[in-house]
Design a protein around this motif. Structure first.
Motif, mmCIF file in Angstrom:
data_model
loop_
_atom_site.group_PDB
_atom_site.id
_atom_site.type_symbol
_atom_site.label_atom_id
_atom_site.label_comp_id
_atom_site.label_asym_id
_atom_site.label_seq_id
_atom_site.Cartn_x
_atom_site.Cartn_y
_atom_site.Cartn_z
ATOM 1 N N ASP A 1 0.983 -1.239 -0.071
ATOM 2 C CA ASP A 1 0.058 -0.116 -0.154
ATOM 3 C C ASP A 1 0.793 1.164 0.078
ATOM 4 O O ASP A 1 0.800 2.177 -0.655
ATOM 5 N N ARG A 2 1.769 1.203 0.714
ATOM 6 C CA ARG A 2 2.733 2.481 0.932
ATOM 7 C C ARG A 2 3.482 2.581 -0.355
ATOM 8 O O ARG A 2 3.479 3.838 -1.063
ATOM 9 N N LEU A 3 4.029 1.525 -1.184
ATOM 10 C CA LEU A 3 4.452 1.701 -2.604
ATOM 11 C C LEU A 3 3.680 2.224 -3.654
ATOM 12 O O LEU A 3 3.742 3.040 -4.468
ATOM 13 N N PHE A 4 2.227 1.713 -3.481
ATOM 14 C CA PHE A 4 1.210 1.960 -4.387
ATOM 15 C C PHE A 4 0.844 3.467 -4.166
ATOM 16 O O PHE A 4 0.663 4.214 -5.317
ATOM 17 N N VAL A 5 0.717 3.937 -2.984
ATOM 18 C CA VAL A 5 0.289 5.316 -2.886
ATOM 19 C C VAL A 5 1.619 6.153 -3.368
ATOM 20 O O VAL A 5 1.259 7.305 -4.061
ATOM 21 N N ALA A 6 2.724 5.678 -3.060
ATOM 22 C CA ALA A 6 3.864 6.542 -3.563
ATOM 23 C C ALA A 6 3.884 6.596 -5.105
ATOM 24 O O ALA A 6 4.334 7.756 -5.710
ATOM 25 N N LEU A 7 3.615 5.681 -5.788
ATOM 26 C CA LEU A 7 3.694 5.448 -7.085
ATOM 27 C C LEU A 7 2.677 6.567 -7.703
ATOM 28 O O LEU A 7 2.714 7.124 -8.538
ATOM 29 N N ARG A 8 1.224 6.454 -7.115
ATOM 30 C CA ARG A 8 0.354 7.413 -7.641
ATOM 31 C C ARG A 8 0.593 8.628 -7.651
ATOM 32 O O ARG A 8 0.233 9.605 -8.304
ATOM 33 N N ARG A 9 1.133 9.079 -6.337
ATOM 34 C CA ARG A 9 1.662 10.427 -6.080
ATOM 35 C C ARG A 9 2.665 10.936 -6.915
ATOM 36 O O ARG A 9 2.620 11.994 -7.671
#
Length: 157
Positions: free
Chosen positions: A82-90
Motif C-alpha cells: 500500500d505504501r509503494l502503491f500510494v507513492a507511485l500514484r503521487r
C-alpha cells in the motif's frame, strides 16, 4: 510589410531534447517506484487474502490453469504494498502536474470541448448519402442481394 523575427530565436535554437529538470526528476522517481513495486509484487503470494485455490480444468480443448492454495499476505506485506502503491500514484500525479497540469483538469477541458467525429456529423446531416439520395428510399426498395420482403415470395414459379 513583414513581421520581424523574434530576437530570442537567434540566441537559443530549439532543442527537442531539452526537458525541464523537474519533469525529468519526477519521471525518474516514478520509474524507480514502479520498478520497486513490481519487484516487491513478485515476492508476494498470488492472493492478498488466504485462498484455497482451484484445480486445473480442461473442457473441450480449453484449458484453465489451476492455482495452488495461497496463505495470503502478512500485515507487513500489505502495508508495504500500500505504501509503494500510494507513492507511485503521487509520483504519477507529480509528473502530470509538472508536464502541464493535472490529469483531472485535462479531462475536464476535453469534456467541455468534445464534439462528434466528422463522419458522424456528416451522417447526421445527410442520412442517405449513397447514390446522391437526399430522402429515404421507398418502402418497397430492395435492400440488397438475398433480401426478401415479408409475405409470399415473388420468385416462386
Amino acid at each position: 510589410m513583414t513581421t520581424p523575427a523574434p530576437k530570442t530565436a537567434a540566441a537559443a535554437p530549439f532543442d527537442p531534447h531539452d526537458f525541464p529538470g523537474d519533469l525529468v526528476a519526477a519521471q525518474h522517481t516514478e520509474a524507480e517506484l514502479y520498478a520497486d513495486l513490481h519487484a516487491f509484487q513478485k515476492t508476494l503470494p498470488w492472493s492478498r487474502e488466504s485462498h484455497d485455490g482451484w484445480p486445473d480444468e480442461a473442457e473441450r480443448g480449453r484449458e484453465r490453469r489451476g492455482r495452488s492454495a495461497s496463505p495470503g499476505w502478512t500485515s507487513e506485506q500489505a502495508a508495504e504494498f500500500d505504501r509503494l502503491f500510494v507513492a507511485l500514484r503521487r509520483a504519477a500525479a507529480a509528473v502530470g502536474a509538472t508536464s502541464g497540469g493535472s490529469a483531472a483538469s485535462g479531462r475536464a477541458s476535453r469534456a467541455r470541448t468534445w464534439s462528434p467525429p466528422a463522419w458522424r456529423s456528416s451522417m447526421l446531416r445527410a442520412p442517405f448519402p449513397r447514390h446522391g439520395r437526399t430522402s429515404a428510399p421507398p418502402p418497397n426498395h430492395r435492400l440488397g442481394p438475398g433480401y426478401c420482403p415479408p409475405g409470399p415470395s415473388p420468385h416462386k414459379g
